[in-house]
Design an enzyme around this catalytic site. Structure first.
Site, PDB file in Angstrom:
ATOM      1  N   TYR A  87       0.798  -1.230   0.000  1.00  0.00           N
ATOM      2  CA  TYR A  87       0.000   0.000   0.000  1.00  0.00           C
ATOM      3  C   TYR A  87       0.831   1.281   0.000  1.00  0.00           C
ATOM      4  O   TYR A  87       0.273   2.359  -0.102  1.00  0.00           O
ATOM      5  CB  TYR A  87      -0.938   0.010   1.208  1.00  0.00           C
ATOM      6  CG  TYR A  87      -2.199  -0.785   0.956  1.00  0.00           C
ATOM      7  CD1 TYR A  87      -2.188  -2.172   1.012  1.00  0.00           C
ATOM      8  CD2 TYR A  87      -3.401  -0.141   0.638  1.00  0.00           C
ATOM      9  CE1 TYR A  87      -3.337  -2.903   0.764  1.00  0.00           C
ATOM     10  CE2 TYR A  87      -4.549  -0.860   0.389  1.00  0.00           C
ATOM     11  CZ  TYR A  87      -4.512  -2.240   0.444  1.00  0.00           C
ATOM     12  OH  TYR A  87      -5.652  -2.958   0.198  1.00  0.00           O
ATOM     13  N   LYS A 146       2.280 -15.494   4.990  1.00  0.00           N
ATOM     14  CA  LYS A 146       2.638 -16.454   3.945  1.00  0.00           C
ATOM     15  C   LYS A 146       4.144 -16.692   4.048  1.00  0.00           C
ATOM     16  O   LYS A 146       4.916 -16.333   3.144  1.00  0.00           O
ATOM     17  CB  LYS A 146       2.225 -15.865   2.583  1.00  0.00           C
ATOM     18  CG  LYS A 146       2.366 -16.793   1.403  1.00  0.00           C
ATOM     19  CD  LYS A 146       1.282 -17.845   1.300  1.00  0.00           C
ATOM     20  CE  LYS A 146       1.558 -18.751   0.113  1.00  0.00           C
ATOM     21  NZ  LYS A 146       0.664 -19.933   0.093  1.00  0.00           N
ATOM     22  N   ASP A 185      -3.759 -18.547   2.664  1.00  0.00           N
ATOM     23  CA  ASP A 185      -4.658 -19.354   1.828  1.00  0.00           C
ATOM     24  C   ASP A 185      -5.432 -20.350   2.697  1.00  0.00           C
ATOM     25  O   ASP A 185      -6.642 -20.532   2.544  1.00  0.00           O
ATOM     26  CB  ASP A 185      -3.893 -20.057   0.693  1.00  0.00           C
ATOM     27  CG  ASP A 185      -2.567 -20.666   1.126  1.00  0.00           C
ATOM     28  OD1 ASP A 185      -2.179 -20.506   2.298  1.00  0.00           O
ATOM     29  OD2 ASP A 185      -1.906 -21.320   0.288  1.00  0.00           O
ATOM     30  N   ASP A 215      -6.665  -6.817   3.825  1.00  0.00           N
ATOM     31  CA  ASP A 215      -7.674  -6.270   2.917  1.00  0.00           C
ATOM     32  C   ASP A 215      -8.519  -7.403   2.346  1.00  0.00           C
ATOM     33  O   ASP A 215      -9.755  -7.340   2.335  1.00  0.00           O
ATOM     34  CB  ASP A 215      -6.983  -5.506   1.785  1.00  0.00           C
ATOM     35  CG  ASP A 215      -7.981  -4.982   0.775  1.00  0.00           C
ATOM     36  OD1 ASP A 215      -8.998  -4.414   1.211  1.00  0.00           O
ATOM     37  OD2 ASP A 215      -7.759  -5.163  -0.439  1.00  0.00           O
ATOM     38  N   ASP A 255     -12.720  -8.910   3.385  1.00  0.00           N
ATOM     39  CA  ASP A 255     -13.890  -8.959   2.500  1.00  0.00           C
ATOM     40  C   ASP A 255     -14.558 -10.331   2.618  1.00  0.00           C
ATOM     41  O   ASP A 255     -15.788 -10.436   2.645  1.00  0.00           O
ATOM     42  CB  ASP A 255     -13.506  -8.664   1.039  1.00  0.00           C
ATOM     43  CG  ASP A 255     -13.786  -7.213   0.666  1.00  0.00           C
ATOM     44  OD1 ASP A 255     -13.595  -6.333   1.533  1.00  0.00           O
ATOM     45  OD2 ASP A 255     -14.200  -6.953  -0.479  1.00  0.00           O
TER      46      ASP A 255
HETATM   47  C1  IPM Z   1     -10.683  -1.203   2.322  1.00  0.00           C
HETATM   48  C2  IPM Z   1     -10.727  -0.797   0.883  1.00  0.00           C
HETATM   49  C3  IPM Z   1      -9.508   0.062   0.605  1.00  0.00           C
HETATM   50  C4  IPM Z   1      -8.277  -0.780   0.877  1.00  0.00           C
HETATM   51  C5  IPM Z   1      -9.484   0.655  -0.826  1.00  0.00           C
HETATM   52  C6  IPM Z   1     -10.734   1.433  -1.131  1.00  0.00           C
HETATM   53  C7  IPM Z   1      -8.259   1.484  -1.059  1.00  0.00           C
HETATM   54  O1  IPM Z   1     -10.789  -1.907   0.053  1.00  0.00           O
HETATM   55  O2  IPM Z   1     -10.781  -0.328   3.193  1.00  0.00           O
HETATM   56  O3  IPM Z   1     -10.548  -2.402   2.603  1.00  0.00           O
HETATM   57  O4  IPM Z   1      -7.813  -1.510   0.001  1.00  0.00           O
HETATM   58  O5  IPM Z   1      -7.766  -0.700   1.999  1.00  0.00           O
HETATM   59 MN    MN Z   2     -10.867  -3.773   1.105  1.00  0.00          MN
END
Ligand code: IPM
Ligand code: MN
Length: 356
Positions: free
Chosen positions: A140, A192, A225, A249, A253
């Site tokens: 990042y 990893k 993984d 990240d 999700d």
């Molecule tokens: C999150 C989002 C951000 C990230 C993006 C929008 C830059 O996906 O907050 O998880 O990757 O951190």
């Molecule tokens: Mn994200």
């Protein structure tokens, strides 16, 4: 006046449905502040895609200095259909995370009552863990470049940077958090190490060293993984996960959808140092197609407001908000999907206020 006298909150609705959900977050925060006798002040900031398209500026001069006078930022959403991907994400969200050195990205994964999970046969008792994601390093940092761009010989380099300071402060915070959370008292490092033999070796060694200071915390390690498989197969196993920025990240999700999706998942970008400015946000995006329709789910942003209160030291108020959310998801809302909640955005906010 020092920051401590009164909680100061910067409200940044941002793009799309962001302002609608931020308003509900503040509605609930205001109500619980009255009930708990919390004094706070807030100010709205109109940063985001619309302002950028009008003025060409994302964070106007002086804004970082002004935001530094706030304890917390409540952010609605970033992402505008007329702005190229990456501009607002980098220029606003990541810029604030980096500028305010919000080195912890805290993402609780909790299945609220009545919320549907894609995991068959699982309920709220199976899903209650927290991901502590490092938030300032890794891929990042924007370190890298092109060589011979646009030619058949093109080279692109995107460097993952890990520092001893960066991983140590995150790992130590995760140990402290696991102790304070006081549930299974188990911290799992997710990385990893079998492939990233430099960067994640640093994480691994640092994790082992810091663990010596926390003999009361059980430690464990998962490759990222494998973690994705376990999270689906045995989510009840996890208590607290600590991981790198990029993997954090991705796995959050996955974790987010397990807890009912973007309408409920919230996160905090925390600078835990005294005087630090932290930022709280729903994990979902700006959902342009739902903008202005009073259909978007504000629960994630209300949960983000609860995290804001907790980080500011108002733990009782935070718990009260989470409990009210659980009442509303468990007894009122039909679904967590936009437009299918059985109520509008504002009505869900009102229901949470009532449940307080
Ligand atoms: C999150 C989002 C951000 C990230 C993006 C929008 C830059 O996906 O907050 O998880 O990757 O951190
Ligand atoms: Mn994200």
């Amino acid at each position: 006046m020092t920051k401590k006298d009164k909680l100061r909150i910067a409200v940044m609705g941002g793009d799309g449905t962001g302002p609608e959900v931020a308003a509900e977050g503040m509605k609930v925060l205001d109500a619980v502040a009255r009930l708990e006798g919390i004094e706070y002040e807030s100010k709205d900031f109109d940063f985001g895609g619309d302002r950028y398209l009008k003025t060409g500026e994302i964070l106007p001069p002086g804004s970082l200095e002004e935001l530094a006078t706030f304890d917390s930022i409540l952010l609605g959403a970033v992402g505008h259909p007329d702005v190229a991907p990456g501009i607002l994400e980098k220029g606003l969200l990541l810029a604030l995370r980096f500028h305010f050195d919000q080195y912890i990205n805290l993402r609780p994964v909790k299945l609220y009552p009545g919320v549907e999970t894609p995991l068959a046969g699982r309920g709220p008792e199976d899903l209650d863990f927290v991901v502590v994601r490092e938030n300032t390093e890794d891929m990042y940092t924007g370190t890298g470049g092109f060589l011979k761009k646009g030619t058949p010989d093109e080279v692109a380099i995107q460097t993952a940077i890990y520092t001893r300071k960066g991983c140590e402060r995150c790992i130590r915070w995760a140990f402290e958090y696991t102790r304070k959370r006081n549930k299974k008292k188990q911290l799992t490092l997710v990385a990893k190490t079998n492939v990233l033999t430099y960067g994640h070796d640093l994480w691994w060694r640092t994790f082992q060293e810091v663990a010596q200071e926390y003999p009361d915390i059980k430690t464990d390690y998962n490759h990222v993984d494998a973690c994705c498989m376990w999270m689906v197969k045995n989510p009840e196993y996890y208590d607290v996960i600590v991981t790198t920025n990029m993997f954090g990240d991705i796995i959050t999700d996955l974790a987010g959808i397990l807890q009912g999706g973007m309408g409920v998942a919230a996160g905090g970008n925390i600078n835990p140092e005294p005087g630090g400015t932290s930022m709280f946000e729903p994990m979902g995006g700006s959902a342009p197609k739902y903008t202005g329709k009073n259909v978007i789910n504000p629960i994630a942003t209300i949960a983000a407001a609860a995290m804001l209160l907790e980080q500011a030291g108002y733990e009782k108020a935070a718990a009260r908000v989470i409990k009210a959310i659980q009442t509303v998801t468990g007894t009122k809302m039909k679904s967590q999907a936009a437009g299918k909640m059985g109520y509008g955005t504002r009505e869900v906010g009102d229901l949470v206020v009532e449940a307080l």
